[in-house]
Design a protein around this motif. Structure first.
Motif, PDB file in Angstrom:
ATOM      1  N   ARG A   1     -14.201  50.195  56.416  1.00  0.00           N
ATOM      2  CA  ARG A   1     -13.280  51.335  56.560  1.00  0.00           C
ATOM      3  C   ARG A   1     -12.447  51.206  57.825  1.00  0.00           C
ATOM      4  NH1 ARG A   1     -17.450  54.223  54.401  1.00  0.00           N
ATOM      5  NH2 ARG A   1     -18.237  54.885  56.403  1.00  0.00           N
ATOM      6  N   GLU A   2     -13.075  50.766  58.926  1.00  0.00           N
ATOM      7  CA  GLU A   2     -12.335  50.564  60.179  1.00  0.00           C
ATOM      8  C   GLU A   2     -11.231  49.530  59.987  1.00  0.00           C
ATOM      9  OE1 GLU A   2     -14.944  49.441  63.361  1.00  0.00           O
ATOM     10  OE2 GLU A   2     -16.031  51.337  63.298  1.00  0.00           O
ATOM     11  N   ILE A   3     -11.557  48.428  59.325  1.00  0.00           N
ATOM     12  CA  ILE A   3     -10.570  47.371  59.096  1.00  0.00           C
ATOM     13  C   ILE A   3      -9.425  47.904  58.242  1.00  0.00           C
ATOM     14  CG2 ILE A   3     -10.147  45.127  58.006  1.00  0.00           C
ATOM     15  CD1 ILE A   3     -13.107  44.410  58.779  1.00  0.00           C
ATOM     16  N   LEU A   4      -9.748  48.630  57.194  1.00  0.00           N
ATOM     17  CA  LEU A   4      -8.708  49.178  56.315  1.00  0.00           C
ATOM     18  C   LEU A   4      -7.823  50.179  57.049  1.00  0.00           C
ATOM     19  CD1 LEU A   4     -10.741  49.521  52.999  1.00  0.00           C
ATOM     20  CD2 LEU A   4      -8.971  47.824  53.540  1.00  0.00           C
ATOM     21  N   ASP A   5      -8.413  50.977  57.935  1.00  0.00           N
ATOM     22  CA  ASP A   5      -7.608  51.899  58.745  1.00  0.00           C
ATOM     23  C   ASP A   5      -6.670  51.132  59.679  1.00  0.00           C
ATOM     24  OD1 ASP A   5      -8.614  54.209  57.595  1.00  0.00           O
ATOM     25  OD2 ASP A   5     -10.102  54.549  59.188  1.00  0.00           O
ATOM     26  N   LEU A   6      -7.191  50.090  60.312  1.00  0.00           N
ATOM     27  CA  LEU A   6      -6.385  49.274  61.223  1.00  0.00           C
ATOM     28  C   LEU A   6      -5.282  48.532  60.467  1.00  0.00           C
ATOM     29  CD1 LEU A   6      -9.251  47.820  63.427  1.00  0.00           C
ATOM     30  CD2 LEU A   6      -7.471  49.412  64.188  1.00  0.00           C
ATOM     31  N   LYS A   7      -5.569  48.191  59.222  1.00  0.00           N
ATOM     32  CA  LYS A   7      -4.624  47.434  58.409  1.00  0.00           C
ATOM     33  C   LYS A   7      -3.355  48.240  58.123  1.00  0.00           C
ATOM     34  CE  LYS A   7      -4.348  45.034  54.098  1.00  0.00           C
ATOM     35  NZ  LYS A   7      -4.736  45.184  52.739  1.00  0.00           N
TER      36      LYS A   7
ATOM     37  N   GLU B   1     -12.122  43.335  49.321  1.00  0.00           N
ATOM     38  CA  GLU B   1     -12.276  44.567  50.095  1.00  0.00           C
ATOM     39  C   GLU B   1     -11.087  44.841  51.021  1.00  0.00           C
ATOM     40  OE1 GLU B   1     -14.791  46.876  49.944  1.00  0.00           O
ATOM     41  OE2 GLU B   1     -15.773  45.744  48.350  1.00  0.00           O
ATOM     42  N   ILE B   2     -10.587  43.793  51.665  1.00  0.00           N
ATOM     43  CA  ILE B   2      -9.545  43.955  52.683  1.00  0.00           C
ATOM     44  C   ILE B   2      -8.157  43.683  52.106  1.00  0.00           C
ATOM     45  CG2 ILE B   2      -8.815  43.262  55.019  1.00  0.00           C
ATOM     46  CD1 ILE B   2     -11.600  44.639  54.820  1.00  0.00           C
ATOM     47  N   ASP B   3      -8.094  42.934  51.027  1.00  0.00           N
ATOM     48  CA  ASP B   3      -6.825  42.562  50.393  1.00  0.00           C
ATOM     49  C   ASP B   3      -5.949  41.759  51.356  1.00  0.00           C
ATOM     50  OD1 ASP B   3      -4.984  42.366  48.304  1.00  0.00           O
ATOM     51  OD2 ASP B   3      -3.919  44.174  48.935  1.00  0.00           O
TER      52      ASP B   3
ATOM     53  N   THR C   1      -4.259  34.797  56.623  1.00  0.00           N
ATOM     54  CA  THR C   1      -4.055  35.987  57.460  1.00  0.00           C
ATOM     55  C   THR C   1      -5.365  36.409  58.111  1.00  0.00           C
ATOM     56  OG1 THR C   1      -2.226  36.745  56.076  1.00  0.00           O
ATOM     57  CG2 THR C   1      -3.283  38.395  57.479  1.00  0.00           C
ATOM     58  N   ALA C   2      -6.414  36.446  57.321  1.00  0.00           N
ATOM     59  CA  ALA C   2      -7.723  36.844  57.857  1.00  0.00           C
ATOM     60  C   ALA C   2      -8.184  35.888  58.948  1.00  0.00           C
ATOM     61  CB  ALA C   2      -8.754  36.907  56.735  1.00  0.00           C
ATOM     62  N   TYR C   3      -8.076  34.598  58.687  1.00  0.00           N
ATOM     63  CA  TYR C   3      -8.532  33.623  59.674  1.00  0.00           C
ATOM     64  C   TYR C   3      -7.636  33.597  60.912  1.00  0.00           C
ATOM     65  CZ  TYR C   3     -12.461  31.971  56.965  1.00  0.00           C
ATOM     66  OH  TYR C   3     -13.667  31.899  56.316  1.00  0.00           O
ATOM     67  N   ASP C   4      -6.346  33.873  60.751  1.00  0.00           N
ATOM     68  CA  ASP C   4      -5.469  34.001  61.927  1.00  0.00           C
ATOM     69  C   ASP C   4      -5.927  35.173  62.791  1.00  0.00           C
ATOM     70  OD1 ASP C   4      -3.873  31.835  61.359  1.00  0.00           O
ATOM     71  OD2 ASP C   4      -2.131  33.023  60.718  1.00  0.00           O
ATOM     72  N   CYS C   5      -6.223  36.301  62.162  1.00  0.00           N
ATOM     73  CA  CYS C   5      -6.705  37.470  62.912  1.00  0.00           C
ATOM     74  C   CYS C   5      -7.996  37.132  63.650  1.00  0.00           C
ATOM     75  CB  CYS C   5      -6.949  38.658  61.972  1.00  0.00           C
ATOM     76  SG  CYS C   5      -5.452  39.401  61.312  1.00  0.00           S
TER      77      CYS C   5
ATOM     78  N   LEU D   1      -3.742  43.202  64.995  1.00  0.00           N
ATOM     79  CA  LEU D   1      -4.272  41.887  64.637  1.00  0.00           C
ATOM     80  C   LEU D   1      -5.556  41.558  65.384  1.00  0.00           C
ATOM     81  CD1 LEU D   1      -0.979  39.772  64.520  1.00  0.00           C
ATOM     82  CD2 LEU D   1      -2.313  40.610  62.580  1.00  0.00           C
ATOM     83  N   TRP D   2      -5.582  41.833  66.677  1.00  0.00           N
ATOM     84  CA  TRP D   2      -6.758  41.508  67.487  1.00  0.00           C
ATOM     85  C   TRP D   2      -7.966  42.330  67.038  1.00  0.00           C
ATOM     86  CZ3 TRP D   2     -10.518  43.354  70.626  1.00  0.00           C
ATOM     87  CH2 TRP D   2     -11.180  42.435  71.441  1.00  0.00           C
ATOM     88  N   LYS D   3      -7.775  43.645  66.855  1.00  0.00           N
ATOM     89  CA  LYS D   3      -8.878  44.523  66.464  1.00  0.00           C
ATOM     90  C   LYS D   3      -9.406  44.174  65.072  1.00  0.00           C
ATOM     91  CE  LYS D   3      -7.306  48.481  69.173  1.00  0.00           C
ATOM     92  NZ  LYS D   3      -6.780  49.855  69.095  1.00  0.00           N
ATOM     93  N   ILE D   4      -8.498  43.863  64.150  1.00  0.00           N
ATOM     94  CA  ILE D   4      -8.921  43.460  62.801  1.00  0.00           C
ATOM     95  C   ILE D   4      -9.731  42.172  62.893  1.00  0.00           C
ATOM     96  CG2 ILE D   4      -8.091  42.593  60.574  1.00  0.00           C
ATOM     97  CD1 ILE D   4      -5.694  44.571  60.904  1.00  0.00           C
ATOM     98  N   GLY D   5      -9.220  41.208  63.651  1.00  0.00           N
ATOM     99  CA  GLY D   5      -9.927  39.933  63.809  1.00  0.00           C
ATOM    100  C   GLY D   5     -11.302  40.101  64.416  1.00  0.00           C
ATOM    101  N   GLU D   6     -11.405  40.978  65.398  1.00  0.00           N
ATOM    102  CA  GLU D   6     -12.703  41.235  66.036  1.00  0.00           C
ATOM    103  C   GLU D   6     -13.717  41.727  64.993  1.00  0.00           C
ATOM    104  OE1 GLU D   6     -14.162  43.731  69.894  1.00  0.00           O
ATOM    105  OE2 GLU D   6     -12.958  44.817  68.419  1.00  0.00           O
TER     106      GLU D   6
END
Length: 124
Positions: free
Chosen positions: A6-12, A49-51, A56-60, A19-24
């Protein structure tokens, strides 16, 4: 896993600023294997889940590992900075500021000799 997802989806909702927070958080999901609650593979988790696409995910995730939390203000420019060899990055970050637009940063990076760039695709 539900809370962190949920945190990742909110940040998205504002991906480039986060980008940094999602990657973390993605690093936590992968390192702690939280994706195994529903998926056999991490890539399934990020796609379903994150779509997010894999790159993109690995860059984050790389951004969160390679940059200090103080780089948060750079937003989408962090993806450009990933293309620069780590030993040169700090110097470039003194020239490219958080206040610059993405386009301005991209133009400056295009002026860096190609041997100092690790992934020119992000710059073109």
């Amino acid at each position: 896993m539900n809370t962190i997802t949920r945190e990742i989806l909110d940040l998205k909702k504002d991906t480039y600023s986060n980008l940094w927070k999602i990657g973390e958080r993605l690093n936590i999901v992968k390192e702690q294997k939280l994706y195994l609650e529903k998926y056999a593979f991490f890539e399934e988790y990020i796609e379903t889940e994150i779509d997010f696409g894999r790159s993109t995910a690995y860059d984050c995730m790389r951004i969160a590992k390679e940059f200090d939390v103080q780089a948060l203000g750079y937003g989408s420019k962090l993806r450009l900075l990933l293309s620069i060899k780590p030993e040169l990055r700090e110097n470039v970050m003194q020239v490219i500021t958080p206040e610059m637009t993405f386009r301005q940063a991209k133009e400056l990076i295009k002026g860096i000799p190609s041997e100092e760039i690790t992934d020119y695709d992000d710059v073109d």
